[in-house]
Scaffold this motif. Structure first.
Motif, PDB file in Angstrom:
ATOM      1  N   ARG A 170     -17.402  14.749 -37.670  1.00  0.00           N
ATOM      2  CA  ARG A 170     -18.726  14.302 -38.548  1.00  0.00           C
ATOM      3  C   ARG A 170     -19.580  14.301 -37.620  1.00  0.00           C
ATOM      4  NH1 ARG A 170     -21.914  10.749 -40.017  1.00  0.00           N
ATOM      5  NH2 ARG A 170     -20.806   8.880 -39.398  1.00  0.00           N
TER       6      ARG A 170
ATOM      7  N   LEU B 289     -22.866  15.326 -40.204  1.00  0.00           N
ATOM      8  CA  LEU B 289     -22.928  15.275 -41.663  1.00  0.00           C
ATOM      9  C   LEU B 289     -22.674  14.000 -41.878  1.00  0.00           C
ATOM     10  CD1 LEU B 289     -19.704  17.603 -42.514  1.00  0.00           C
ATOM     11  CD2 LEU B 289     -21.843  17.906 -43.016  1.00  0.00           C
TER      12      LEU B 289
ATOM     13  N   LYS C 295     -14.979  10.559 -36.718  1.00  0.00           N
ATOM     14  CA  LYS C 295     -16.204  10.019 -37.179  1.00  0.00           C
ATOM     15  C   LYS C 295     -16.812  11.079 -35.867  1.00  0.00           C
ATOM     16  CE  LYS C 295     -19.684   6.539 -35.553  1.00  0.00           C
ATOM     17  NZ  LYS C 295     -19.750   5.315 -35.480  1.00  0.00           N
TER      18      LYS C 295
ATOM     19  N   LEU D 136     -14.562  17.425 -43.719  1.00  0.00           N
ATOM     20  CA  LEU D 136     -15.230  18.107 -42.275  1.00  0.00           C
ATOM     21  C   LEU D 136     -15.242  19.918 -41.968  1.00  0.00           C
ATOM     22  CD1 LEU D 136     -14.413  14.966 -40.525  1.00  0.00           C
ATOM     23  CD2 LEU D 136     -16.597  15.647 -41.473  1.00  0.00           C
TER      24      LEU D 136
ATOM     25  N   VAL E 114     -20.065  13.244 -46.204  1.00  0.00           N
ATOM     26  CA  VAL E 114     -18.445  13.290 -46.158  1.00  0.00           C
ATOM     27  C   VAL E 114     -18.050  12.733 -47.268  1.00  0.00           C
ATOM     28  CG1 VAL E 114     -16.423  12.364 -45.199  1.00  0.00           C
ATOM     29  CG2 VAL E 114     -18.859  13.949 -43.733  1.00  0.00           C
TER      30      VAL E 114
ATOM     31  N   GLU F 267     -13.056   5.752 -40.544  1.00  0.00           N
ATOM     32  CA  GLU F 267     -13.776   6.248 -39.106  1.00  0.00           C
ATOM     33  C   GLU F 267     -13.441   4.768 -37.746  1.00  0.00           C
ATOM     34  OE1 GLU F 267     -17.867   6.655 -39.667  1.00  0.00           O
ATOM     35  OE2 GLU F 267     -17.208   9.238 -40.318  1.00  0.00           O
TER      36      GLU F 267
END
Length: 108
Positions: A27, A32, A24, A70, A37, A52
């Motif tokens: 990201r 993002l 997480k 990612l 994603v 996540e």
């Protein structure tokens, strides 16, 4: 009806949650969205949320797909169990003692 899903020991569950948190944060550092994603990984937004959270019921292939979404972090999966110190120690304990080379004939 019995509960479905994978049962982990508390320490293992904490590790999964840490992995999810790290994904997480990766990201978020890349700015993002979950939707982007999910689209890149070809999974639902709910699945990305489960990744996540560190859900053990999510297949490892989905974790790899999300890591790839990612910007190529999927290569990090190759680091799992790369340095197997315990396995190498156990293997070394089972190796036979070194044998001497056979004697050569005097004519050689």
């Amino acid at each position: 009806m019995p509960e479905r899903g994978v049962k982990l020991l508390p320490k293992q569950q904490q590790m999964m949650e840490q992995v999810g948190q790290q994904i997480k944060l990766a990201r978020l550092r890349r700015n993002l969205s979950v939707e982007l994603v999910a689209n890149r990984a070809r999974v639902s937004k709910a699945t990305v949320y489960n990744v996540e959270k560190g859900s053990p019921s999510v297949a490892i292939g989905i974790y790899v797909a999300v890591l790839h979404a990612l910007n190529g972090m999927d290569k990090d999966i190759l680091l799992i169990a790369k340095d197997d110190e315990l396995g190498r120690e156990l293997q070394d304990l089972n190796l036979l003692t070194r044998k001497r080379a056979p004697r050569r004939n005097k004519g050689e």
